[in-house]
Design a protein around this motif. Structure first.
Motif, PDB file in Angstrom:
ATOM      1  N   THR A  27      50.234  33.667  47.951  1.00  0.00           N
ATOM      2  CA  THR A  27      50.755  34.071  46.637  1.00  0.00           C
ATOM      3  C   THR A  27      52.005  34.930  46.815  1.00  0.00           C
ATOM      4  N   CYS A  28      51.921  35.909  47.712  1.00  0.00           N
ATOM      5  CA  CYS A  28      53.084  36.793  47.944  1.00  0.00           C
ATOM      6  C   CYS A  28      54.283  35.996  48.440  1.00  0.00           C
ATOM      7  N   ARG A  29      54.042  35.098  49.386  1.00  0.00           N
ATOM      8  CA  ARG A  29      55.159  34.296  49.925  1.00  0.00           C
ATOM      9  C   ARG A  29      55.820  33.479  48.821  1.00  0.00           C
ATOM     10  N   ARG A  30      54.983  32.906  47.960  1.00  0.00           N
ATOM     11  CA  ARG A  30      55.511  32.095  46.849  1.00  0.00           C
ATOM     12  C   ARG A  30      56.342  32.959  45.894  1.00  0.00           C
ATOM     13  N   LEU A  31      55.823  34.132  45.564  1.00  0.00           N
ATOM     14  CA  LEU A  31      56.543  35.025  44.642  1.00  0.00           C
ATOM     15  C   LEU A  31      57.875  35.447  45.255  1.00  0.00           C
ATOM     16  N   ASP A  32      57.841  35.793  46.542  1.00  0.00           N
ATOM     17  CA  ASP A  32      59.073  36.228  47.216  1.00  0.00           C
ATOM     18  C   ASP A  32      60.094  35.091  47.269  1.00  0.00           C
ATOM     19  N   ARG A  33      59.595  33.892  47.594  1.00  0.00           N
ATOM     20  CA  ARG A  33      60.474  32.719  47.708  1.00  0.00           C
ATOM     21  C   ARG A  33      61.189  32.446  46.387  1.00  0.00           C
ATOM     22  N   HIS A  34      60.477  32.668  45.295  1.00  0.00           N
ATOM     23  CA  HIS A  34      61.054  32.363  43.983  1.00  0.00           C
ATOM     24  C   HIS A  34      61.682  33.593  43.322  1.00  0.00           C
ATOM     25  N   GLY A  35      61.728  34.698  44.037  1.00  0.00           N
ATOM     26  CA  GLY A  35      62.377  35.903  43.495  1.00  0.00           C
ATOM     27  C   GLY A  35      61.649  36.483  42.292  1.00  0.00           C
ATOM     28  N   VAL A  36      60.326  36.295  42.226  1.00  0.00           N
ATOM     29  CA  VAL A  36      59.543  36.833  41.099  1.00  0.00           C
ATOM     30  C   VAL A  36      59.211  38.293  41.405  1.00  0.00           C
ATOM     31  N   THR A  37      59.582  39.196  40.512  1.00  0.00           N
ATOM     32  CA  THR A  37      59.430  40.625  40.814  1.00  0.00           C
ATOM     33  C   THR A  37      58.439  41.345  39.888  1.00  0.00           C
ATOM     34  N   ASN A  38      57.874  40.627  38.904  1.00  0.00           N
ATOM     35  CA  ASN A  38      56.977  41.310  37.950  1.00  0.00           C
ATOM     36  C   ASN A  38      55.492  41.037  38.225  1.00  0.00           C
ATOM     37  N   VAL A  39      55.163  40.670  39.476  1.00  0.00           N
ATOM     38  CA  VAL A  39      53.755  40.455  39.852  1.00  0.00           C
ATOM     39  C   VAL A  39      53.431  41.330  41.066  1.00  0.00           C
ATOM     40  N   ARG A  40      52.236  41.940  41.034  1.00  0.00           N
ATOM     41  CA  ARG A  40      51.718  42.646  42.211  1.00  0.00           C
ATOM     42  C   ARG A  40      50.399  41.992  42.598  1.00  0.00           C
ATOM     43  N   VAL A  41      50.199  41.813  43.889  1.00  0.00           N
ATOM     44  CA  VAL A  41      49.049  41.070  44.404  1.00  0.00           C
ATOM     45  C   VAL A  41      48.102  42.044  45.097  1.00  0.00           C
ATOM     46  N   VAL A  42      46.823  41.912  44.791  1.00  0.00           N
ATOM     47  CA  VAL A  42      45.820  42.830  45.339  1.00  0.00           C
ATOM     48  C   VAL A  42      44.660  42.012  45.899  1.00  0.00           C
ATOM     49  N   ARG A  43      44.208  42.375  47.101  1.00  0.00           N
ATOM     50  CA  ARG A  43      43.027  41.691  47.670  1.00  0.00           C
ATOM     51  C   ARG A  43      41.797  42.552  47.404  1.00  0.00           C
ATOM     52  N   ILE A  44      41.028  42.121  46.427  1.00  0.00           N
ATOM     53  CA  ILE A  44      39.892  42.945  46.005  1.00  0.00           C
ATOM     54  C   ILE A  44      38.967  42.101  45.130  1.00  0.00           C
ATOM     55  N   GLU A  45      37.757  42.548  44.984  1.00  0.00           N
ATOM     56  CA  GLU A  45      36.809  41.891  44.068  1.00  0.00           C
ATOM     57  C   GLU A  45      37.158  42.305  42.635  1.00  0.00           C
ATOM     58  N   ALA A  46      37.122  41.324  41.741  1.00  0.00           N
ATOM     59  CA  ALA A  46      37.655  41.534  40.382  1.00  0.00           C
ATOM     60  C   ALA A  46      36.942  42.639  39.605  1.00  0.00           C
ATOM     61  N   ARG A  47      35.608  42.598  39.549  1.00  0.00           N
ATOM     62  CA  ARG A  47      34.892  43.579  38.713  1.00  0.00           C
ATOM     63  C   ARG A  47      35.086  44.993  39.236  1.00  0.00           C
ATOM     64  N   GLN A  48      35.089  45.123  40.550  1.00  0.00           N
ATOM     65  CA  GLN A  48      35.310  46.442  41.162  1.00  0.00           C
ATOM     66  C   GLN A  48      36.706  46.949  40.802  1.00  0.00           C
ATOM     67  N   PHE A  49      37.696  46.054  40.915  1.00  0.00           N
ATOM     68  CA  PHE A  49      39.076  46.435  40.612  1.00  0.00           C
ATOM     69  C   PHE A  49      39.222  46.897  39.162  1.00  0.00           C
ATOM     70  N   ILE A  50      38.672  46.104  38.249  1.00  0.00           N
ATOM     71  CA  ILE A  50      38.829  46.430  36.821  1.00  0.00           C
ATOM     72  C   ILE A  50      38.192  47.796  36.527  1.00  0.00           C
ATOM     73  N   ALA A  51      36.963  47.959  36.996  1.00  0.00           N
ATOM     74  CA  ALA A  51      36.230  49.196  36.692  1.00  0.00           C
ATOM     75  C   ALA A  51      36.891  50.423  37.312  1.00  0.00           C
ATOM     76  N   GLU A  52      37.430  50.263  38.519  1.00  0.00           N
ATOM     77  CA  GLU A  52      37.947  51.438  39.237  1.00  0.00           C
ATOM     78  C   GLU A  52      39.423  51.696  39.006  1.00  0.00           C
ATOM     79  N   ARG A  53      40.187  50.641  38.658  1.00  0.00           N
ATOM     80  CA  ARG A  53      41.647  50.777  38.703  1.00  0.00           C
ATOM     81  C   ARG A  53      42.386  50.498  37.411  1.00  0.00           C
ATOM     82  N   LEU A  54      41.667  50.121  36.353  1.00  0.00           N
ATOM     83  CA  LEU A  54      42.377  49.841  35.096  1.00  0.00           C
ATOM     84  C   LEU A  54      41.888  50.766  33.996  1.00  0.00           C
ATOM     85  N   PRO A  55      42.796  51.201  33.129  1.00  0.00           N
ATOM     86  CA  PRO A  55      42.338  51.959  31.966  1.00  0.00           C
ATOM     87  C   PRO A  55      41.758  51.003  30.930  1.00  0.00           C
TER      88      PRO A  55
END
Ligand SMILES: C[S@@+](CC[C@H](N)C(=O)[O-])C[C@H]1O[C@@H](n2cnc3c(N)ncnc32)[C@H](O)[C@@H]1O
Length: 211
Positions: free
Chosen positions: A71-99
């Protein structure tokens, strides 16, 4: 056992550098609507979707290291700058890292179908998950779900009308097999090539009276 690839892309946020729930605008360098893709795979869907939404901050996550790297390589190749990629389990991420009340859109494409009956409780999208996710969407925020798996599509389509606080953006249809303007992911294309239908489902968190 996954072979861990070291990801050095500027799009990649390693677990130890994840911001606190209120830190995403600072991390992206702009206060903009926040969207989330769960299970980004190789990133083909989110790269195209991000180009369509240059005014959104987008988080793409997957617990598959190789997928995050692709995903990162694809974003970099296409010059996409408004995405951040995280390797994590979804429910854990949402509960711990999102308001709560922060997500303008959530995309889930071809989640693992867990086809065996005894494994169905492992499916990501369930009533419990939708009630959990509801709190993290902004009023009017979109939930998109796409699956090639008939049983999963029919289950989610049948469940969503009775999940409080959501309205069907595709009404009167409970699902569609085509969704104009929605990009196709690697798995969608693969299954369509095999002659399978994709079930597209789109609900919005209600503006008023929402939980
Ligand atoms: C079948 S693949 C689909 C990939 C991509 N969305 C597509 O349609 O081409 C499902 C992906 O979701 C990821 N995944 C499944 N459950 C997840 C979870 N709870 N948290 C994070 N990633 C998850 C898997 O690692 C896998 O890459």
């Amino acid at each position: 056992m996954q072979t861990m690839i070291k990801i050095s892309s500027p799009c990649y946020i390693p677990a130890e550098k994840l911001p606190a729930p209120d830190g995403w605008s600072a991390l992206f360098g702009a206060e903009r609507p926040l969207a989330l893709e769960i299970g980004c795979g190789i990133g083909d869907f989110i790269a195209k979707t991000a180009v369509d939404h240059p005014d959104s901050n987008i988080i793409a996550l997957d617990y598959y290291n190789k997928g995050c790297d692709s995903t990162c390589r694809r974003l970099d190749r296409h010059g996409v700058t408004n995405v951040r990629v995280v390797r994590i389990e979804a429910r854990q991420f949402i509960a711990e890292r999102l308001p709560k009340g922060s997500l303008s859109a959530v995309y889930i494409n071809c989640p693992d179908p867990w086809p065996k009956k005894r494994h169905r409780k492992r499916r990501l999208v369930s009533r419990q998950f939708m009630e959990f996710l509801r709190d993290y969407l902004v009023p009017g925020g979109n939930f998109y779900f796409a699956t090639d798996f008939d049983d999963y599509g029919i289950d989610v389509a049948g469940m969503m009308p009775s999940v409080e606080g959501f309205e069907n953006a595709l009404a009167p249809d409970l699902f569609r097999h085509e969704l104009a303007g929605y990009h196709l992911s690697k798995y969608m294309k693969k299954f369509m090539a095999e002659g399978k239908n994709i079930y597209f489902i789109n609900y919005r968190k209600k503006m008023t009276g929402a939980l």
